[in-house]
Design a protein around this motif. Structure first.
Motif, PDB file in Angstrom:
ATOM      1  N   THR A 195       7.654  -6.485   7.470  1.00 41.81           N
ATOM      2  CA  THR A 195       7.403  -6.463   5.998  1.00 41.81           C
ATOM      3  C   THR A 195       6.388  -7.478   5.549  1.00 41.81           C
ATOM      4  O   THR A 195       5.287  -7.072   4.824  1.00 41.81           O
ATOM      5  CB  THR A 195       8.776  -6.863   5.267  1.00 41.81           C
ATOM      6  N   ASP A 196       6.191  -8.552   6.348  1.00 44.59           N
ATOM      7  CA  ASP A 196       5.432  -9.456   5.808  1.00 44.59           C
ATOM      8  C   ASP A 196       5.146 -10.607   7.084  1.00 44.59           C
ATOM      9  O   ASP A 196       5.811 -10.624   7.951  1.00 44.59           O
ATOM     10  CB  ASP A 196       5.507 -10.066   4.584  1.00 44.59           C
ATOM     11  N   HIS A 197       4.289 -11.373   6.867  1.00 44.71           N
ATOM     12  CA  HIS A 197       3.887 -12.482   7.685  1.00 44.71           C
ATOM     13  C   HIS A 197       3.424 -13.769   7.004  1.00 44.71           C
ATOM     14  O   HIS A 197       2.944 -13.523   5.662  1.00 44.71           O
ATOM     15  CB  HIS A 197       2.805 -12.225   8.731  1.00 44.71           C
ATOM     16  N   ARG A 198       3.882 -14.992   7.626  1.00 45.28           N
ATOM     17  CA  ARG A 198       3.264 -16.242   6.808  1.00 45.28           C
ATOM     18  C   ARG A 198       2.955 -17.052   8.033  1.00 45.28           C
ATOM     19  O   ARG A 198       3.458 -17.138   8.946  1.00 45.28           O
ATOM     20  CB  ARG A 198       4.732 -16.887   6.130  1.00 45.28           C
ATOM     21  N   ILE A 199       2.200 -18.225   7.497  1.00 41.99           N
ATOM     22  CA  ILE A 199       1.882 -19.316   8.263  1.00 41.99           C
ATOM     23  C   ILE A 199       2.370 -20.564   7.487  1.00 41.99           C
ATOM     24  O   ILE A 199       2.181 -20.739   6.360  1.00 41.99           O
ATOM     25  CB  ILE A 199       0.273 -19.497   8.624  1.00 41.99           C
ATOM     26  N   VAL A 200       3.488 -21.370   8.244  1.00 41.47           N
ATOM     27  CA  VAL A 200       4.070 -22.302   7.821  1.00 41.47           C
ATOM     28  C   VAL A 200       3.802 -23.649   8.473  1.00 41.47           C
ATOM     29  O   VAL A 200       3.540 -23.627   9.628  1.00 41.47           O
ATOM     30  CB  VAL A 200       5.554 -21.951   7.331  1.00 41.47           C
ATOM     31  N   LEU A 201       4.350 -24.761   7.803  1.00 42.95           N
ATOM     32  CA  LEU A 201       4.284 -26.042   8.699  1.00 42.95           C
ATOM     33  C   LEU A 201       5.678 -26.081   9.589  1.00 42.95           C
ATOM     34  O   LEU A 201       6.612 -25.153   9.202  1.00 42.95           O
ATOM     35  CB  LEU A 201       4.503 -27.232   7.647  1.00 42.95           C
ATOM     36  N   PRO A 202       5.747 -26.785  10.662  1.00 45.82           N
ATOM     37  CA  PRO A 202       7.087 -26.705  11.452  1.00 45.82           C
ATOM     38  C   PRO A 202       8.149 -27.084  10.654  1.00 45.82           C
ATOM     39  O   PRO A 202       9.252 -26.701  11.148  1.00 45.82           O
ATOM     40  CB  PRO A 202       6.777 -27.589  12.720  1.00 45.82           C
ATOM     41  N   THR A 203       8.158 -27.881   9.704  1.00 51.67           N
ATOM     42  CA  THR A 203       9.331 -28.609   8.793  1.00 51.67           C
ATOM     43  C   THR A 203       9.693 -27.551   7.889  1.00 51.67           C
ATOM     44  O   THR A 203      10.837 -27.543   7.466  1.00 51.67           O
ATOM     45  CB  THR A 203       8.809 -29.409   8.080  1.00 51.67           C
ATOM     46  N   GLU A 204       9.162 -26.399   7.770  1.00 47.65           N
ATOM     47  CA  GLU A 204       9.433 -25.207   6.870  1.00 47.65           C
ATOM     48  C   GLU A 204      10.726 -24.318   7.605  1.00 47.65           C
ATOM     49  O   GLU A 204      10.339 -22.931   7.988  1.00 47.65           O
ATOM     50  CB  GLU A 204       8.328 -24.306   6.348  1.00 47.65           C
ATOM     51  N   ILE A 205      11.821 -24.745   7.868  1.00 49.20           N
ATOM     52  CA  ILE A 205      12.780 -23.995   8.730  1.00 49.20           C
ATOM     53  C   ILE A 205      13.444 -23.040   7.917  1.00 49.20           C
ATOM     54  O   ILE A 205      14.312 -22.398   8.160  1.00 49.20           O
ATOM     55  CB  ILE A 205      13.786 -25.115   9.387  1.00 49.20           C
ATOM     56  N   ASP A 206      13.319 -23.083   6.525  1.00 51.63           N
ATOM     57  CA  ASP A 206      14.074 -22.040   5.724  1.00 51.63           C
ATOM     58  C   ASP A 206      13.468 -20.524   6.048  1.00 51.63           C
ATOM     59  O   ASP A 206      14.037 -19.684   5.736  1.00 51.63           O
ATOM     60  CB  ASP A 206      13.772 -22.218   4.335  1.00 51.63           C
ATOM     61  N   VAL A 207      12.263 -20.245   6.904  1.00 50.17           N
ATOM     62  CA  VAL A 207      12.023 -18.937   7.283  1.00 50.17           C
ATOM     63  C   VAL A 207      13.141 -18.447   8.214  1.00 50.17           C
ATOM     64  O   VAL A 207      12.734 -17.155   8.343  1.00 50.17           O
ATOM     65  CB  VAL A 207      10.556 -19.093   8.038  1.00 50.17           C
ATOM     66  N   ILE A 208      14.032 -19.067   8.711  1.00 53.38           N
ATOM     67  CA  ILE A 208      14.981 -18.518   9.501  1.00 53.38           C
ATOM     68  C   ILE A 208      16.521 -18.419   8.755  1.00 53.38           C
ATOM     69  O   ILE A 208      17.379 -18.296   9.506  1.00 53.38           O
ATOM     70  CB  ILE A 208      14.998 -19.193  10.984  1.00 53.38           C
ATOM     71  N   ALA A 209      16.368 -18.876   7.544  1.00 51.46           N
ATOM     72  CA  ALA A 209      17.554 -18.713   6.778  1.00 51.46           C
ATOM     73  C   ALA A 209      17.973 -17.261   6.534  1.00 51.46           C
ATOM     74  O   ALA A 209      17.304 -16.403   6.783  1.00 51.46           O
ATOM     75  CB  ALA A 209      17.264 -19.381   5.297  1.00 51.46           C
ATOM     76  N   PRO A 210      19.356 -17.011   6.552  1.00 55.27           N
ATOM     77  CA  PRO A 210      19.881 -15.839   6.162  1.00 55.27           C
ATOM     78  C   PRO A 210      18.964 -14.846   5.303  1.00 55.27           C
ATOM     79  O   PRO A 210      18.886 -13.671   5.461  1.00 55.27           O
ATOM     80  CB  PRO A 210      21.410 -15.915   5.714  1.00 55.27           C
ATOM     81  N   VAL A 211      18.481 -15.377   4.364  1.00 53.44           N
ATOM     82  CA  VAL A 211      17.501 -14.681   3.229  1.00 53.44           C
ATOM     83  C   VAL A 211      16.393 -15.611   3.623  1.00 53.44           C
ATOM     84  O   VAL A 211      16.422 -16.781   2.910  1.00 53.44           O
ATOM     85  CB  VAL A 211      17.974 -14.539   1.792  1.00 53.44           C
ATOM     86  N   PRO A 212      15.368 -15.229   4.098  1.00 58.49           N
ATOM     87  CA  PRO A 212      14.163 -16.007   4.602  1.00 58.49           C
ATOM     88  C   PRO A 212      13.393 -16.707   3.121  1.00 58.49           C
ATOM     89  O   PRO A 212      13.022 -16.022   2.417  1.00 58.49           O
ATOM     90  CB  PRO A 212      13.181 -15.006   5.355  1.00 58.49           C
ATOM     91  N   GLY A 213      13.443 -18.004   3.321  1.00 57.85           N
ATOM     92  CA  GLY A 213      12.778 -18.770   2.334  1.00 57.85           C
ATOM     93  C   GLY A 213      13.626 -18.927   0.982  1.00 57.85           C
ATOM     94  O   GLY A 213      13.382 -19.639   0.015  1.00 57.85           O
ATOM     95  N   GLU A 214      15.051 -18.596   1.118  1.00 59.21           N
ATOM     96  CA  GLU A 214      15.988 -18.866   0.093  1.00 59.21           C
ATOM     97  C   GLU A 214      17.379 -19.600   0.812  1.00 59.21           C
ATOM     98  O   GLU A 214      18.280 -18.742   0.871  1.00 59.21           O
ATOM     99  CB  GLU A 214      16.305 -17.731  -0.737  1.00 59.21           C
ATOM    100  N   PRO A 215      16.977 -20.557   1.151  1.00 57.58           N
ATOM    101  CA  PRO A 215      18.227 -21.108   1.918  1.00 57.58           C
ATOM    102  C   PRO A 215      19.647 -21.404   1.005  1.00 57.58           C
ATOM    103  O   PRO A 215      19.279 -21.742  -0.224  1.00 57.58           O
ATOM    104  CB  PRO A 215      17.614 -22.551   2.354  1.00 57.58           C
TER     105      PRO A 215
END
Length: 263
Positions: A195-215
């Motif tokens: 669906t999409d891609h992102r480039i984030v900092l290592p501290t942005e762990i919400d990318v693996i949240a059940p809803v990515p980016g919305e912990p």
């Protein structure tokens, strides 16, 4: 020859002999020159060791990682309890069966990852955990504990090296929206669409949240997330690819059409 001439000749002979002795006598190296020479030898040795380390890091770890990945995939395939027909299986969109959680929390291979756009020979083992010694440096893709299992509602999230140790995610930046990423378990094939891609900092762990980016938000869809280091030869950022479950196929029904087309 007069006596004076003989004395002068003797003096000249003695001077010539002394000059020859001075030329032939080896000079003693100064302390400074010795130090410089020793330091130069150390630099040469350090350069050789660094060169060997680079060869090991760039080449040999890839060889080892790929070999260990092949062995893990072979063991996974041998553990399948069904024979998979080489035909396109019927795509299903209803809720898939629940996948069992891995018992071993460090290094157990429970799935295989296929990416048709990365070639017909791309098939990588997925193991539980993201430990470097036990999983990632052993040439495997690692499943983040406490994230969803393949095909299940939530976010099935995995990590892999982009350089060295088999570099399973080297080509991650070539994935585009609509590309297929396929996960094979002992039960079924799960076909996700990017669906999409992102480039984030290592501290942005919400990318693996059940809803990515919305912990904290409850999931309603089955997602897949690939994570790796970015840019090449750096750990400054993370390259993230998100995908959504499109359909699934029981192993006994056949294979995803994408894999048959690729082969």
């Amino acid at each position: 020859m007069s006596r004076l001439d003989e004395i002068a000749q003797d003096q000249r002979d003695e001077e010539e002999a002394a000059s020859r002795r001075r030329v032939q006598r080896p000079r003693r190296a100064s302390v400074g020159a010795s130090l410089v020479g020793g330091f130069g030898e150390l630099l040469i040795t350090a350069g050789l060791l660094l060169g060997l380390f680079v060869v090991w890091q760039l080449w040999w770890t890839d060889v080892e990682g790929a070999r260990e990945a092949d062995q893990a995939v072979s063991q996974f395939t041998e553990g399948l309890e069904v024979e998979i027909p080489e035909v396109a299986g019927q795509e299903r969109t209803e809720e898939p069966p629940a996948e069992p959680e891995p018992v071993d929390l460090s290094g157990e291979t429970f799935a295989a990852l296929w990416v048709p756009d990365w070639g017909t020979d791309y098939r990588w083992p997925v193991a539980e955990g993201v430990s470097r010694p036990d999983v990632l440096d052993a040439g495997m893709v690692g499943h983040y504990p406490d994230t969803a299992m393949p095909g299940q509602v939530g976010n099935f999230s995995v990590a892999g090296h982009r350089q060295t140790y088999g570099r399973p995610f080297y080509d991650i930046d070539t994935l585009a929206a609509g590309d297929s990423v396929i996960v094979q378990t002992h039960t079924a094939w799960y076909v996700y669409k990017v669906t999409d891609h992102r480039i984030v900092l290592p501290t942005e762990i919400d990318v693996i949240a059940p809803v990515p980016g919305e912990p904290g938000v409850e999931a309603s869809e089955a997602m897949l997330t690939l994570t790796t280091c970015h840019p090449l030869w750096s750990t400054a950022e993370r390259y993230i690819v998100h995908a959504q479950l499109d359909h699934w196929i029981p192993l006994e029904d056949g294979m995803p059409a994408e894999l048959l087309e690729a082969s």
